[in-house]
Design a protein around this motif. Structure first.
Motif, short mmCIF file in Angstrom:
data_model
loop_
_atom_site.label_atom_id
_atom_site.label_comp_id
_atom_site.label_asym_id
_atom_site.label_seq_id
_atom_site.Cartn_x
_atom_site.Cartn_y
_atom_site.Cartn_z
N HIS A 82 -3.13 8.03 1.08
CA HIS A 82 -1.91 8.42 0.37
C HIS A 82 -0.95 7.26 0.14
CE1 HIS A 82 -3.35 12.48 0.62
NE2 HIS A 82 -3.43 12.38 1.93
N GLY A 83 -0.13 6.91 1.14
CA GLY A 83 0.74 5.74 1.03
C GLY A 83 1.81 5.83 -0.03
N THR A 84 2.17 7.02 -0.46
CA THR A 84 3.15 7.15 -1.53
C THR A 84 4.52 6.61 -1.14
OG1 THR A 84 3.52 9.42 -0.79
CG2 THR A 84 2.03 9.11 -2.67
N LEU A 85 4.80 6.55 0.16
CA LEU A 85 6.12 6.09 0.62
C LEU A 85 6.06 4.71 1.28
CD1 LEU A 85 7.45 9.46 2.08
CD2 LEU A 85 7.80 8.51 -0.19
N LEU A 86 4.96 3.99 1.11
CA LEU A 86 4.89 2.62 1.65
C LEU A 86 5.95 1.75 0.98
CD1 LEU A 86 1.01 2.10 1.58
CD2 LEU A 86 2.42 2.42 3.63
N ASN A 87 6.64 0.96 1.79
CA ASN A 87 7.61 0.03 1.22
C ASN A 87 7.01 -1.38 1.14
OD1 ASN A 87 7.82 -1.12 3.78
ND2 ASN A 87 9.74 -0.08 4.29
N GLU A 88 7.81 -2.33 0.72
CA GLU A 88 7.31 -3.69 0.52
C GLU A 88 6.78 -4.29 1.82
OE1 GLU A 88 6.57 -6.82 -2.24
OE2 GLU A 88 7.26 -4.77 -2.51
N ALA A 89 7.48 -4.05 2.92
CA ALA A 89 7.02 -4.59 4.21
C ALA A 89 5.68 -3.95 4.62
CB ALA A 89 8.08 -4.34 5.28
N ASP A 90 5.54 -2.64 4.38
CA ASP A 90 4.28 -1.96 4.70
C ASP A 90 3.13 -2.55 3.89
OD1 ASP A 90 5.70 -0.18 6.35
OD2 ASP A 90 6.01 1.22 4.69
N LEU A 91 3.35 -2.74 2.60
CA LEU A 91 2.29 -3.28 1.74
C LEU A 91 1.94 -4.70 2.13
CD1 LEU A 91 3.45 -1.80 -1.68
CD2 LEU A 91 1.37 -1.20 -0.43
N ASN A 92 2.93 -5.47 2.53
CA ASN A 92 2.64 -6.82 3.02
C ASN A 92 1.79 -6.77 4.28
OD1 ASN A 92 4.05 -8.10 0.96
ND2 ASN A 92 5.97 -8.20 2.12
N LEU A 93 2.10 -5.82 5.16
CA LEU A 93 1.32 -5.66 6.39
C LEU A 93 -0.11 -5.23 6.05
CD1 LEU A 93 1.08 -5.51 9.47
CD2 LEU A 93 2.05 -3.19 9.35
N PHE A 94 -0.25 -4.28 5.13
CA PHE A 94 -1.59 -3.87 4.70
C PHE A 94 -2.37 -5.05 4.14
CE2 PHE A 94 -1.88 0.98 3.98
CZ PHE A 94 -1.24 1.23 5.17
N GLN A 95 -1.72 -5.85 3.35
CA GLN A 95 -2.40 -7.01 2.75
C GLN A 95 -2.80 -8.02 3.82
OE1 GLN A 95 -0.21 -9.69 -0.03
NE2 GLN A 95 -1.74 -9.01 -1.52
N LYS A 96 -1.91 -8.25 4.76
CA LYS A 96 -2.20 -9.20 5.83
C LYS A 96 -3.40 -8.74 6.66
CE LYS A 96 -0.08 -11.38 9.91
NZ LYS A 96 1.14 -11.47 10.74
N ARG A 97 -3.45 -7.46 6.96
CA ARG A 97 -4.53 -6.91 7.78
C ARG A 97 -5.76 -6.52 6.95
NH1 ARG A 97 -2.81 -9.05 12.16
NH2 ARG A 97 -1.09 -8.01 13.26
N GLN A 98 -5.65 -6.62 5.63
CA GLN A 98 -6.73 -6.22 4.70
C GLN A 98 -7.08 -4.74 4.84
OE1 GLN A 98 -8.47 -8.25 2.11
NE2 GLN A 98 -6.36 -8.91 2.48
N VAL A 99 -6.03 -3.94 5.03
CA VAL A 99 -6.17 -2.49 5.13
C VAL A 99 -6.35 -1.90 3.74
CG1 VAL A 99 -4.98 -0.37 5.82
CG2 VAL A 99 -4.80 -2.42 7.23
N VAL A 100 -7.16 -0.86 3.66
CA VAL A 100 -7.43 -0.18 2.39
C VAL A 100 -6.48 1.00 2.23
CG1 VAL A 100 -9.14 1.12 1.07
CG2 VAL A 100 -9.86 -0.82 2.49
N LEU A 101 -5.98 1.17 1.02
CA LEU A 101 -5.20 2.35 0.68
C LEU A 101 -6.07 3.31 -0.12
CD1 LEU A 101 -2.51 3.87 0.55
CD2 LEU A 101 -1.90 2.49 -1.43
#
Length: 427
Positions: free
Chosen positions: A251-270
């Motif tokens: 889902h991730g509809t409410l992810l903010n910029e910091a969350d997306l940066n964290l996802f990118q750093k950890r290579q997490v899939v949305l």
């Protein structure tokens, strides 16, 4: 001509201009292993569905007007409780896996239920019908957020049952050509206690397994993490080692910029679930921008929060929702300010999410028709009358908008044609 090897990979792609083309055609005919397409058929990659609640299949389309928390307690948890009965589980999962295959879904990432007897019936259904499955035993042990009659009774039991499930599936895989991958599956932050989240992070590292959960799905879920951990749920999951390059967060509809940066750093899939996000997401995911910032993303149906098992339907909804986000939806607002600057997802983008995006998310060599990748394919028949010359781009868009299950003539997983009523055809 696609030439497949005995392991189910595409070994060679031969064009009519190549000198061996006719020789290979003749050899395949002689061996009775040539599958020829009609003029109105095309080959597409099989789809990868990154978010399915398998036990919720009987409820698909039920009570989607309810708030998420009420929907879970009134409809979802009572249904999932029934999967302690393996005979009920076997019946439902046989139907679900066949339905998804018939919809062109060759790889599926499943949430199971709390009960391992039922979860193993889902694993066996994937084996029997020939789908590449990723299956997780759902963990939910927080007595404040889960029903008394449907939850793990303690951290110790939750972790023990999870590890038992992992070991059992690994043992069963030894006799299967298309293995099922066990997945670490905390339902989401509100449903799990702190020691359990920590223990699941440890098991993910110990067995080097994928992880799946929900993240920033709704205002209610998001607020729970902030109120109870004084952090956003992405930060909570990361703290317990549950955000890795094998993690898929729905889902991730409410992810903010910091969350997306964290996802990118950890290579997490949305896992983008456009249909269910309309009902429970409390916002529209800015999918185009997330793609452009190089975050990993794929597509999910989210049965039963999403009413349709078709990724074609979700491809279409992903584009529709993106247009609504860009254009705005409230006619009372002046046109100059009604919409947003969010970019619009294209049909090609959405198709990418259902194929390449999903395959890369699960580290599976699929999602494209290329040498060295699995022959995970769907053969789709054109269902419209062409009244004018159509370019490949026009045909592609029509296939995306017009295809239903009735137009999917055949499905192949790892080189094996699927009998969409009876399972794998090894011939």
């Amino acid at each position: 001509m696609l030439c497949l090897d005995h392991q189910g990979y595409i070994a060679q792609i031969v064009s009519p201009q190549m000198k061996d083309y006719q020789l290979l055609i003749d050899a395949a005919k002689k061996a009775d292993c040539l599958l020829e397409l009609a003029a109105d058929q095309v080959i597409l990659p099989g789809f990868i569905d990154l978010h399915i609640h398998a036990p919720q299949w009987p409820n698909a389309g039920v009570a989607l007007d309810q708030p998420l928390e009420q929907w879970l307690n009134a409809y979802t948890f009572p249904l999932e409780k029934r999967y302690q009965d393996p005979s009920f589980a076997k019946k439902v999962y046989a139907n679900l896996v066949q339905e998804l295959l018939a919809q062109g879904t060759t790889t599926a990432l499943y949430f199971g239920s709390v009960h391992n007897l039922g979860n193993l019936e889902l694993v066996k259904a994937c084996y029997h019908y020939g789908q590449r499955g990723f299956v997780g035993k759902v963990v939910m042990d927080n007595p404040q957020q889960t029903p008394e009659d449907y939850r793990d009774l303690s951290t110790a039991q939750a972790l023990r049952d999870t590890e038992d499930f992992i070991k059992t599936v690994q043992q069963l895989n030894q006799s299967e050509s298309i293995p099922v991958t066990p997945v670490i599956t905390p339902r989401f932050v509100p449903s799990c206690t702190t020691p359990t989240l920590a223990g699941l992070g440890y098991l993910a590292r110990q067995y080097n397994l994928p992880i799946q959960s929900h993240c920033s799905e709704s205002d209610w879920e998001n607020d729970y993490a902030i109120q109870n951990y004084h952090q956003r749920d992405a930060e909570v999951l990361n703290h317990f080692g549950l955000l890795t390059d094998k993690a898929v967060m729905a889902h991730g509809t409410l992810l903010n910029e910091a969350d997306l940066n964290l996802f990118q750093k950890r290579q997490v899939v949305l896992a983008h679930c456009p249909i269910s996000n309309v009902y429970f997401g409390n916002a529209v995911l800015p999918a185009k921008e997330i793609l452009e910032r190089k975050n990993k993303m794929g597509l999910g149906t989210d049965i039963s929060g999403g009413f349709s098992p078709s990724l074609y339907q979700n491809i279409r909804q992903a584009v529709i929702s993106s247009h609504q986000l860009h254009e705005g939806v409230d006619a009372r607002i002046d046109p100059a300010t009604r919409g947003s600057s969010r970019k619009m997802l294209t049909m090609k983008n959405a198709f990418y999410l259902a194929t390449v995006g999903g395959a890369q998310s699960l580290h599976v060599p699929a999602g494209v028709i290329q040498v060295g990748h699995y022959a995970d394919l769907q053969i789709v028949r054109q269902n419209w009358q062409a009244f004018q010359a159509e370019t490949p781009a026009m045909r592609f868009e029509k296939f995306m908008y017009h295809t239903t299950k009735a137009n999917i003539d055949q499905v192949m997983v790892q080189g094996k044609l699927i009998n969409l009523n009876q399972g794998v055809n090894d011939d």
